[in-house]
Write a protein that holds these residues in place. Structure first.
Motif, short mmCIF file in Angstrom:
data_model
loop_
_atom_site.label_atom_id
_atom_site.label_comp_id
_atom_site.label_asym_id
_atom_site.label_seq_id
_atom_site.Cartn_x
_atom_site.Cartn_y
_atom_site.Cartn_z
N VAL A 1 0.86 -1.19 0.00
CA VAL A 1 0.00 0.00 0.00
C VAL A 1 0.89 1.23 0.00
O VAL A 1 1.70 1.43 0.91
CB VAL A 1 -0.92 0.02 1.26
CG1 VAL A 1 -1.80 1.25 1.23
CG2 VAL A 1 -1.75 -1.24 1.33
N ALA A 2 0.76 2.05 -1.07
CA ALA A 2 1.49 3.32 -1.10
C ALA A 2 0.78 4.29 -0.17
O ALA A 2 -0.44 4.28 -0.07
CB ALA A 2 1.49 3.87 -2.52
N ARG A 3 1.57 5.10 0.51
CA ARG A 3 0.96 6.06 1.43
C ARG A 3 1.63 7.42 1.29
O ARG A 3 2.86 7.52 1.25
CB ARG A 3 1.12 5.54 2.87
CG ARG A 3 0.44 6.43 3.89
CD ARG A 3 0.62 5.85 5.28
NE ARG A 3 0.34 6.87 6.27
CZ ARG A 3 -0.70 6.86 7.09
NH1 ARG A 3 -1.56 5.88 7.07
NH2 ARG A 3 -0.87 7.83 7.96
N GLY B 1 -1.79 10.06 4.33
CA GLY B 1 -2.87 9.33 5.01
C GLY B 1 -4.09 10.22 5.28
O GLY B 1 -4.83 9.97 6.22
N THR B 2 -4.31 11.23 4.43
CA THR B 2 -5.48 12.10 4.64
C THR B 2 -6.71 11.57 3.90
O THR B 2 -7.75 12.22 3.90
CB THR B 2 -5.22 13.55 4.19
OG1 THR B 2 -5.00 13.56 2.77
CG2 THR B 2 -4.02 14.15 4.89
N SER B 3 -6.55 10.41 3.28
CA SER B 3 -7.70 9.79 2.61
C SER B 3 -8.86 9.69 3.61
O SER B 3 -8.64 9.41 4.78
CB SER B 3 -7.29 8.40 2.14
OG SER B 3 -8.35 7.49 2.32
N ALA C 1 -8.49 20.69 0.24
CA ALA C 1 -8.45 21.43 1.52
C ALA C 1 -7.40 20.84 2.46
O ALA C 1 -7.03 21.47 3.44
CB ALA C 1 -9.83 21.42 2.16
N SER C 2 -6.93 19.65 2.15
CA SER C 2 -5.87 19.01 2.96
C SER C 2 -4.48 19.39 2.45
O SER C 2 -3.49 18.76 2.84
CB SER C 2 -6.04 17.50 2.88
OG SER C 2 -6.14 17.10 1.52
N SER C 3 -4.37 20.43 1.61
CA SER C 3 -3.08 20.73 0.94
C SER C 3 -1.89 20.99 1.88
O SER C 3 -0.76 20.80 1.45
CB SER C 3 -3.26 21.90 -0.03
OG SER C 3 -3.67 23.05 0.68
C1 LIG Z 1 -9.19 18.08 6.17
C2 LIG Z 1 -9.29 17.34 4.84
C3 LIG Z 1 -9.73 18.01 3.72
C4 LIG Z 1 -9.80 17.37 2.49
N1 LIG Z 1 -10.20 18.07 1.40
C5 LIG Z 1 -10.20 17.50 0.19
C6 LIG Z 1 -10.57 18.25 -0.96
O1 LIG Z 1 -10.89 19.44 -0.89
N2 LIG Z 1 -10.54 17.62 -2.15
C7 LIG Z 1 -10.16 16.32 -2.27
O2 LIG Z 1 -10.15 15.80 -3.37
N3 LIG Z 1 -9.83 15.58 -1.20
C8 LIG Z 1 -9.81 16.14 0.02
N4 LIG Z 1 -9.46 15.39 1.11
C9 LIG Z 1 -9.09 13.97 0.93
C10 LIG Z 1 -7.56 13.74 0.76
O3 LIG Z 1 -6.85 14.71 1.47
C11 LIG Z 1 -7.08 13.76 -0.68
O4 LIG Z 1 -7.63 12.70 -1.38
C12 LIG Z 1 -5.54 13.73 -0.79
O5 LIG Z 1 -5.13 14.05 -2.07
C13 LIG Z 1 -4.91 12.44 -0.37
O6 LIG Z 1 -3.50 12.66 -0.30
P1 LIG Z 1 -2.56 11.84 0.70
O7 LIG Z 1 -1.16 12.18 0.39
O8 LIG Z 1 -2.98 12.05 2.09
O9 LIG Z 1 -2.88 10.37 0.23
P2 LIG Z 1 -3.10 9.07 1.14
O10 LIG Z 1 -4.31 9.24 1.97
O11 LIG Z 1 -1.84 8.73 1.82
O12 LIG Z 1 -3.39 8.01 0.01
C14 LIG Z 1 -4.56 8.08 -0.75
C15 LIG Z 1 -4.54 7.00 -1.84
O13 LIG Z 1 -3.48 7.27 -2.74
C16 LIG Z 1 -2.61 6.13 -2.83
N5 LIG Z 1 -1.24 6.67 -2.98
C17 LIG Z 1 -0.59 7.52 -2.16
N6 LIG Z 1 0.63 7.79 -2.68
C18 LIG Z 1 0.74 7.07 -3.83
C19 LIG Z 1 1.77 6.90 -4.79
N7 LIG Z 1 2.93 7.53 -4.70
N8 LIG Z 1 1.54 6.07 -5.84
C20 LIG Z 1 0.36 5.42 -5.96
N9 LIG Z 1 -0.64 5.53 -5.07
C21 LIG Z 1 -0.45 6.35 -4.03
C22 LIG Z 1 -2.82 5.39 -1.54
O14 LIG Z 1 -2.47 4.02 -1.67
C23 LIG Z 1 -4.31 5.59 -1.32
O15 LIG Z 1 -5.04 4.70 -2.11
C24 LIG Z 1 -9.43 15.99 2.38
C25 LIG Z 1 -9.01 15.32 3.53
C26 LIG Z 1 -8.94 15.97 4.73
C27 LIG Z 1 -8.46 15.21 5.94
#
Ligand SMILES: Cc1cc2nc3c(=O)[nH]c(=O)nc-3n(C[C@H](O)[C@H](O)[C@H](O)COP(=O)(O)OP(=O)(O)OC[C@H]3O[C@@H](n4cnc5c(N)ncnc54)[C@H](O)[C@@H]3O)c2cc1C
Length: 458
Positions: free
Chosen positions: A66-68, A71-73, A132-134
């Motif tokens: 699992v790529a991570r 973890g804001t998913s 919004a999680s940027s």
């Molecule tokens: C406060 C908050 C606000 C949010 N607002 C929005 C919003 O406005 N819009 C929106 O779209 N989402 C939003 N989200 C959801 C989330 O933040 C997004 O989907 C974000 O882009 C996920 O990024 P991450 O790095 O945390 O990914 P993770 O949660 O770590 O991973 C998400 C998925 O991507 C995969 N992944 C991660 N890295 C890789 C890689 N290098 N290669 C292949 N797969 C990979 C993982 O396996 C998993 O399936 C929000 C979440 C929170 C907590």
């Protein structure tokens, strides 16, 4: 296996939950929406080659990967039971090149979007998609989720800004997909097949992203404002009317009273609390006049124009921080991200209110109203079976409604483990039996042993 990984990465970059003290491991035991996870091992590589070797080894051992990112998913997309977690957020955050002639940035997947934008801004550029999680979410996570955000109403979602990717396939091969060019018509579009595939087809180890000059998003005429309504229906009708007049502001967001109360309480923003608030950013003086006129015709009760840049930030934060504000209100929170056709927005918001009443659950609602993608946050008590089941039924009802009216069960958060059943149902109803089969065949070609994020997405 652990010896191999320790030799490859250095033992300080290999975290074995059963061997390590809890503080180092804690962040990997759930995602930001509290979906639990129990990884066998967490690896923190620093290069594409290391990721390639990890995946090749895992494939031979038939161990899930699992790529991570951060973890804001919000869908359990990074959860695993006994799999290898590759964490990109610690040591794969480099920017290789910011190309101001060809307008792209070439970077590793673990860099957070805000950090990327900080570097781009030094050259007068930015990356428009703004989940919004940027502050935390990574480029890799945003690509794998095809994330959206507030500015996506005007500039499109992450996939619209991905030119090329370097990925590791499920056997460990390293391949480059696409070209960092504004136009490229060669071959099937594998770049965009990977975008939004939630780590189930390939692992992104490098990305070439389109960038835009900052001048397109700022200027004297850019104004941020709040417009207040005392009913959701009036607010929804105003959004429909703005669309019907062919006006495309930069931001067009919806915030209900409960969400505004929560965000004010958590972050001390001191913003007015009305039944429904539209958060708008206009690009021209003419847009501002037209939008205020339309909102007034639809029954707005007032408006507030940001007085300076700091105040503009305060309005933006009110919307960006809603999820964290409302999540603090209860022990459980299921966030929906269904999309409905814009002409159904008012009916959809009404349904959310009915569902809230029917199940006696608070459902604060905010989101990207301009593209019909609004996030009801279903709050429940995790310690109560009754409340947890009611929240699940409420969640299902809102998803089923979206399918029924020709919408989608997810506009940006993705499927993860949360919406598999609803995603299948949407595909069957809107696209027919062959499409899910085609998707399963695609998965088999890319990942024949089903080691990449198994049990998610489809
Ligand atoms: C406060 C908050 C606000 C949010 N607002 C929005 C919003 O406005 N819009 C929106 O779209 N989402 C939003 N989200 C959801 C989330 O933040 C997004 O989907 C974000 O882009 C996920 O990024 P991450 O790095 O945390 O990914 P993770 O949660 O770590 O991973 C998400 C998925 O991507 C995969 N992944 C991660 N890295 C890789 C890689 N290098 N290669 C292949 N797969 C990979 C993982 O396996 C998993 O399936 C929000 C979440 C929170 C907590």
């Amino acid at each position: 296996m652990l010896d191999y990984f320790k030799k490859l990465l250095g033992s300080e970059n290999v975290i074995v939950p059963v061997e390590t003290n809890s503080s180092k491991v804690e962040e990997y035991l759930k995602d930001m929406a509290d979906y639990p996870s129990s990884p066998l091992v967490i690896l923190q590589p620093s290069s594409s080659e290391e990721v390639s070797k990890i995946v090749a080894f895992a494939r031979k051992a038939r161990t899930p990967i699992v790529a991570r990112g951060a973890g804001t998913s919000l869908t359990g997309a990074t959860s695993t039971n006994g799999g290898i977690v590759i964490d990109f957020s610690k040591r794969m955050k480099s920017i290789f090149k910011i190309d101001t002639v060809n307008w792209y940035v070439h970077c590793q997947p673990g860099i957070a979007i805000d950090d990327l934008n900080l570097e781009l801004s030094k050259f007068g550029f930015f990356f428009p998609p703004d989940p919004a999680s940027s502050p935390w979410c990574t480029v890799g996570g945003a690509i794998a989720e095809n994330s959206g955000g507030m500015r996506c109403f005007r500039y499109g979602t992450v996939k619209d800004w991905v030119l090329a990717l370097k990925v590791v396939l499920s056997d460990g091969s390293l391949v480059k997909l696409g070209e960092p060019l504004p136009k490229n018509r060669v071959g099937y579009d594998l770049v965009h097949l990977v975008c939004g595939s939630e780590g189930t087809l390939a692992i992104v180890v490098e990305a070439w992203l389109k960038i835009a000059p900052k001048s397109i998003q700022s200027g004297e005429d850019h104004k941020r404002l709040l417009v207040f309504f005392e009913g959701w229906d009036e607010a929804a009708k105003a959004i429909e009317s703005i669309r019907a007049h062919g006006i495309q502001p930069v931001l067009l967001e919806f915030i209900d009273r409960e969400s505004m109360e929560a965000v004010n309480a958590s972050f001390d923003l001191g913003l007015p609390e009305h039944e429904a608030t539209l958060f708008v950013e206009t690009a021209t003086a003419d847009q501002l006049t037209q939008i205020l006129r339309i909102c007034s015709e639809k029954g707005s009760s007032g408006s507030y124009l940001a007085v300076d840049e700091k105040d503009s930030e305060r309005l933006y934060n009110a919307r960006a921080l809603v999820y964290l504000g409302v999540k603090a209100l209860a022990s459980g929170c299921h966030t929906e991200d269904v999309v409905v056709p814009l002409d159904k927005l008012s009916e959809y918001l009404k349904l959310v209110k009915e569902v809230s009443k029917k199940y006696n659950l608070k459902i604060p609602t905010a989101g990207h109203a301009g593209d019909g993608n609004v996030h009801p946050a279903i709050l429940f008590d995790r310690d109560s079976k009754e409340s947890t089941e009611a929240a699940e039924r409420a969640f299902a009802e809102i998803c089923e409604y979206a399918i029924e009216v020709g919408g989608s069960v997810t506009g940006e958060h993705g499927v993860g483990e949360q919406k598999i059943e609803f995603a299948r149902s949407q595909l069957l109803k809107h696209n027919g039996e062959l499409v899910p089969l085609l998707m399963r065949e695609i998965k088999k070609i890319w990942d024949p042993d089903n080691i990449l994020n198994p049990g998610k997405f489809q």
